[in-house]
Write a protein that holds these residues in place. Structure first.
Motif, PDB file in Angstrom:
ATOM      1  N   PRO A 150      18.115   7.332   0.929  1.00 34.93           N
ATOM      2  CA  PRO A 150      17.311   6.778  -0.165  1.00 34.93           C
ATOM      3  C   PRO A 150      16.979   7.852  -1.206  1.00 34.93           C
ATOM      4  O   PRO A 150      17.185   9.047  -0.974  1.00 34.93           O
ATOM      5  N   THR A 151      16.447   7.420  -2.328  1.00 33.52           N
ATOM      6  CA  THR A 151      16.082   8.354  -3.392  1.00 33.52           C
ATOM      7  C   THR A 151      14.574   8.568  -3.419  1.00 33.52           C
ATOM      8  O   THR A 151      13.786   7.747  -2.916  1.00 33.52           O
ATOM      9  N   LEU A 152      14.166   9.675  -4.041  1.00 38.33           N
ATOM     10  CA  LEU A 152      12.738   9.916  -4.226  1.00 38.33           C
ATOM     11  C   LEU A 152      12.117   8.913  -5.183  1.00 38.33           C
ATOM     12  O   LEU A 152      10.900   8.680  -5.133  1.00 38.33           O
ATOM     13  N   LEU A 153      12.907   8.303  -6.044  1.00 36.45           N
ATOM     14  CA  LEU A 153      12.369   7.264  -6.922  1.00 36.45           C
ATOM     15  C   LEU A 153      11.864   6.076  -6.102  1.00 36.45           C
ATOM     16  O   LEU A 153      10.908   5.395  -6.497  1.00 36.45           O
ATOM     17  N   GLU A 154      12.478   5.823  -4.945  1.00 38.54           N
ATOM     18  CA  GLU A 154      11.988   4.761  -4.072  1.00 38.54           C
ATOM     19  C   GLU A 154      10.637   5.136  -3.467  1.00 38.54           C
ATOM     20  O   GLU A 154       9.763   4.284  -3.289  1.00 38.54           O
ATOM     21  N   LYS A 155      10.453   6.421  -3.167  1.00 40.14           N
ATOM     22  CA  LYS A 155       9.142   6.898  -2.718  1.00 40.14           C
ATOM     23  C   LYS A 155       8.097   6.668  -3.811  1.00 40.14           C
ATOM     24  O   LYS A 155       6.982   6.225  -3.544  1.00 40.14           O
ATOM     25  N   LEU A 156       8.459   7.012  -5.040  1.00 41.07           N
ATOM     26  CA  LEU A 156       7.537   6.834  -6.161  1.00 41.07           C
ATOM     27  C   LEU A 156       7.117   5.376  -6.296  1.00 41.07           C
ATOM     28  O   LEU A 156       5.942   5.079  -6.541  1.00 41.07           O
ATOM     29  N   ALA A 157       8.054   4.464  -6.133  1.00 36.87           N
ATOM     30  CA  ALA A 157       7.732   3.043  -6.227  1.00 36.87           C
ATOM     31  C   ALA A 157       6.727   2.640  -5.148  1.00 36.87           C
ATOM     32  O   ALA A 157       5.798   1.859  -5.397  1.00 36.87           O
ATOM     33  N   THR A 158       6.879   3.202  -3.938  1.00 37.97           N
ATOM     34  CA  THR A 158       5.943   2.912  -2.855  1.00 37.97           C
ATOM     35  C   THR A 158       4.556   3.456  -3.174  1.00 37.97           C
ATOM     36  O   THR A 158       3.545   2.769  -3.011  1.00 37.97           O
ATOM     37  N   TRP A 159       4.496   4.723  -3.623  1.00 36.76           N
ATOM     38  CA  TRP A 159       3.200   5.297  -3.990  1.00 36.76           C
ATOM     39  C   TRP A 159       2.502   4.444  -5.040  1.00 36.76           C
ATOM     40  O   TRP A 159       1.329   4.122  -4.914  1.00 36.76           O
ATOM     41  N   SER A 160       3.242   4.104  -6.084  1.00 30.87           N
ATOM     42  CA  SER A 160       2.650   3.358  -7.198  1.00 30.87           C
ATOM     43  C   SER A 160       2.110   2.013  -6.749  1.00 30.87           C
ATOM     44  O   SER A 160       1.018   1.595  -7.148  1.00 30.87           O
ATOM     45  N   ALA A 161       2.868   1.313  -5.901  1.00 33.41           N
ATOM     46  CA  ALA A 161       2.431   0.004  -5.432  1.00 33.41           C
ATOM     47  C   ALA A 161       1.164   0.113  -4.586  1.00 33.41           C
ATOM     48  O   ALA A 161       0.230  -0.694  -4.726  1.00 33.41           O
ATOM     49  N   VAL A 162       1.112   1.117  -3.705  1.00 33.01           N
ATOM     50  CA  VAL A 162      -0.060   1.296  -2.854  1.00 33.01           C
ATOM     51  C   VAL A 162      -1.281   1.681  -3.684  1.00 33.01           C
ATOM     52  O   VAL A 162      -2.386   1.159  -3.485  1.00 33.01           O
ATOM     53  N   LEU A 163      -1.095   2.580  -4.650  1.00 33.34           N
ATOM     54  CA  LEU A 163      -2.207   2.999  -5.501  1.00 33.34           C
ATOM     55  C   LEU A 163      -2.725   1.842  -6.343  1.00 33.34           C
ATOM     56  O   LEU A 163      -3.938   1.658  -6.488  1.00 33.34           O
ATOM     57  N   GLU A 164      -1.819   1.060  -6.904  1.00 35.20           N
ATOM     58  CA  GLU A 164      -2.230  -0.074  -7.721  1.00 35.20           C
ATOM     59  C   GLU A 164      -3.030  -1.066  -6.894  1.00 35.20           C
ATOM     60  O   GLU A 164      -4.054  -1.606  -7.348  1.00 35.20           O
ATOM     61  N   GLY A 165      -2.590  -1.319  -5.675  1.00 40.80           N
ATOM     62  CA  GLY A 165      -3.316  -2.237  -4.815  1.00 40.80           C
ATOM     63  C   GLY A 165      -4.720  -1.756  -4.504  1.00 40.80           C
ATOM     64  O   GLY A 165      -5.677  -2.537  -4.493  1.00 40.80           O
ATOM     65  N   ASP A 166      -4.866  -0.432  -4.270  1.00 43.91           N
ATOM     66  CA  ASP A 166      -6.187   0.109  -3.966  1.00 43.91           C
ATOM     67  C   ASP A 166      -7.086   0.111  -5.204  1.00 43.91           C
ATOM     68  O   ASP A 166      -8.270  -0.218  -5.129  1.00 43.91           O
ATOM     69  N   LEU A 167      -6.523   0.478  -6.354  1.00 46.72           N
ATOM     70  CA  LEU A 167      -7.312   0.542  -7.588  1.00 46.72           C
ATOM     71  C   LEU A 167      -7.747  -0.841  -8.055  1.00 46.72           C
ATOM     72  O   LEU A 167      -8.750  -0.979  -8.768  1.00 46.72           O
ATOM     73  N   SER A 168      -7.004  -1.857  -7.659  1.00 47.48           N
ATOM     74  CA  SER A 168      -7.337  -3.218  -8.074  1.00 47.48           C
ATOM     75  C   SER A 168      -8.456  -3.821  -7.244  1.00 47.48           C
ATOM     76  O   SER A 168      -9.038  -4.841  -7.621  1.00 47.48           O
ATOM     77  N   GLY A 169      -8.760  -3.210  -6.113  1.00 48.16           N
ATOM     78  CA  GLY A 169      -9.811  -3.741  -5.241  1.00 48.16           C
ATOM     79  C   GLY A 169     -11.163  -3.136  -5.574  1.00 48.16           C
ATOM     80  O   GLY A 169     -11.254  -2.028  -6.107  1.00 48.16           O
ATOM     81  N   PRO A 170     -12.232  -3.819  -5.245  1.00 53.94           N
ATOM     82  CA  PRO A 170     -13.567  -3.328  -5.585  1.00 53.94           C
ATOM     83  C   PRO A 170     -14.030  -2.164  -4.719  1.00 53.94           C
ATOM     84  O   PRO A 170     -14.882  -1.384  -5.128  1.00 53.94           O
ATOM     85  N   LYS A 171     -13.528  -2.045  -3.507  1.00 50.87           N
ATOM     86  CA  LYS A 171     -13.983  -1.002  -2.590  1.00 50.87           C
ATOM     87  C   LYS A 171     -12.787  -0.271  -2.003  1.00 50.87           C
ATOM     88  O   LYS A 171     -12.568  -0.255  -0.795  1.00 50.87           O
ATOM     89  N   GLY A 172     -11.997   0.339  -2.855  1.00 46.89           N
ATOM     90  CA  GLY A 172     -10.810   1.035  -2.393  1.00 46.89           C
ATOM     91  C   GLY A 172     -11.129   2.371  -1.758  1.00 46.89           C
ATOM     92  O   GLY A 172     -12.264   2.852  -1.784  1.00 46.89           O
ATOM     93  N   ALA A 173     -10.088   2.987  -1.194  1.00 50.55           N
ATOM     94  CA  ALA A 173     -10.255   4.266  -0.505  1.00 50.55           C
ATOM     95  C   ALA A 173     -10.205   5.454  -1.451  1.00 50.55           C
ATOM     96  O   ALA A 173     -10.674   6.541  -1.107  1.00 50.55           O
ATOM     97  N   LEU A 174      -9.639   5.280  -2.635  1.00 50.97           N
ATOM     98  CA  LEU A 174      -9.444   6.409  -3.544  1.00 50.97           C
ATOM     99  C   LEU A 174     -10.775   6.901  -4.105  1.00 50.97           C
ATOM    100  O   LEU A 174     -11.674   6.102  -4.358  1.00 50.97           O
ATOM    101  N   PRO A 175     -10.911   8.222  -4.304  1.00 48.83           N
ATOM    102  CA  PRO A 175     -12.200   8.766  -4.771  1.00 48.83           C
ATOM    103  C   PRO A 175     -12.530   8.333  -6.194  1.00 48.83           C
ATOM    104  O   PRO A 175     -11.657   7.928  -6.961  1.00 48.83           O
ATOM    105  N   SER A 176     -13.791   8.462  -6.541  1.00 47.60           N
ATOM    106  CA  SER A 176     -14.270   7.979  -7.846  1.00 47.60           C
ATOM    107  C   SER A 176     -13.608   8.715  -9.001  1.00 47.60           C
ATOM    108  O   SER A 176     -13.297   8.102 -10.028  1.00 47.60           O
ATOM    109  N   TRP A 177     -13.347  10.027  -8.856  1.00 44.32           N
ATOM    110  CA  TRP A 177     -12.725  10.764  -9.958  1.00 44.32           C
ATOM    111  C   TRP A 177     -11.303  10.262 -10.222  1.00 44.32           C
ATOM    112  O   TRP A 177     -10.846  10.245 -11.359  1.00 44.32           O
ATOM    113  N   PHE A 178     -10.612   9.848  -9.151  1.00 41.74           N
ATOM    114  CA  PHE A 178      -9.261   9.314  -9.287  1.00 41.74           C
ATOM    115  C   PHE A 178      -9.323   7.992 -10.057  1.00 41.74           C
ATOM    116  O   PHE A 178      -8.542   7.754 -10.982  1.00 41.74           O
ATOM    117  N   ARG A 179     -10.280   7.150  -9.699  1.00 41.41           N
ATOM    118  CA  ARG A 179     -10.416   5.851 -10.353  1.00 41.41           C
ATOM    119  C   ARG A 179     -10.821   5.985 -11.820  1.00 41.41           C
ATOM    120  O   ARG A 179     -10.341   5.241 -12.667  1.00 41.41           O
TER     121      ARG A 179
END
Length: 315
Positions: free
Chosen positions: A152-181
């Protein structure tokens, strides 16, 4: 130099005797002698068997084996590693694949048994030797001798990261820190830049860390474990190795000293954001079969990566 040998997630290993008889019979067939002793290696981030073998005739080999009932994803990783090692040139800095087994349910690799120890990051000489070998291997594997139909390519990794981050940022109580949000636009710009930067034709090992590196008694370096290898830019593995020090200025020093990073721009910060964010979110998921410590490991490593990204963004 400060050492950063971080604790790893540990898989639940089975002993060699617990591997199905058909697989053990195959091992003895391909090695041409009975196994007299099998010593389980307890480290590593995969479930299954990892054992050093001593044969009845005195020869040695290393075997790793896993079945779907233990962890289906690890079966896939072993299968990829076998395909990659079979296609690579035989060199002193990679363990030689002696034989591979795959019956659909169990996958096993018989490898050269490498005498050595993991590097001591407090030893500047060992750090320099590892960095030099990683750079040399990156050049050796550019372009990759293994095609995109296998790796596989690293671009496929990037797609996975982006999808997971978007899902967390879209939720009201995600795991990502406040500075990231609160810096979502900045994060997205860095990840968008990676959609260009991660293009490449180099075979990247993408799993270079202290416990996947051995130093032989003569001081030479061996780079082991190819189960998550990817196609990407020539500098990618230098960044992965430097992540041993992600939260410290040593990370920046390693990247600045490598000529392979000359055209990479600030891709390293994007990688820290992508991997760090992904691991932070994944640290909240249930543990997969055979890896009970994986969520805690992911959460801990995610914090380190995001600390490094935040430090670089503030510089």
């Amino acid at each position: 130099m400060t050492g950063h040998s971080h604790l790893r997630a540990v898989g639940v290993r089975i002993d060699y005797d617990a591997v199905p008889r058909r697989v053990r019979h195959w091992v003895e067939q391909v090695l041409g002698a009975p196994v007299a002793e099998a010593v389980t290696q307890r480290g590593g981030m995969s479930p299954g068997c990892a054992a050093r073998l001593r044969l009845a005739d005195g020869r040695r080999a290393f075997v790793k084996a896993v079945g779907r009932e233990l962890n289906a994803d690890t079966v896939r990783l072993h299968r990829l590693e076998a395909a990659v090692l079979a296609a690579l040139p035989v060199v002193s800095w990679r363990p030689r694949l002696l034989a591979g087994y795959d019956d659909g349910a169990w996958v096993a690799l018989v490898l050269e048994d490498v005498e050595g120890h993991h590097p001591d990051w407090r030893d500047d000489g060992q750090v320099r030797a590892v960095l030099a070998q990683v750079e040399a291997q990156a050049l050796e594997l550019s372009p990759s001798p293994v095609g995109a139909s296998v790796v596989p390519t690293l671009l496929e990794k990037l797609a996975t990261w982006s999808a997971v981050l978007e899902g967390d940022l879209s939720g009201p109580k995600g795991a990502l820190p406040s500075w990231f949000r609160s810096n979502r636009d900045l994060v997205e710009r860095h990840l968008e830049a990676l959609s260009v930067a991660l293009h490449g034709t180099t075979l990247c090992q993408w799993d270079l860390r202290n416990d996947n590196i051995l130093i032989r008694p003569d001081g030479s370096v061996v780079l082991i474990d190819w189960g998550i290898s990817r196609l990407g830019p020539v500098w990618a593995d230098i960044v992965v190795l430097a992540m041993e020090w992600a939260e410290t200025p040593r990370f920046d020093e390693i990247l600045s000293a490598s000529p392979l990073l000359a055209g990479a721009g600030d891709a390293a910060t994007g990688i820290l954001l992508g991997i760090g964010g992904f691991l932070t979110v994944a640290g909240t998921w249930d543990a997969p079969p055979g890896l009970p410590t994986l969520p805690a490991f992911r959460a801990r490593e995610g914090r380190r990566m995001l600390e490094g990204a935040r430090r670089r963004l503030a510089a």
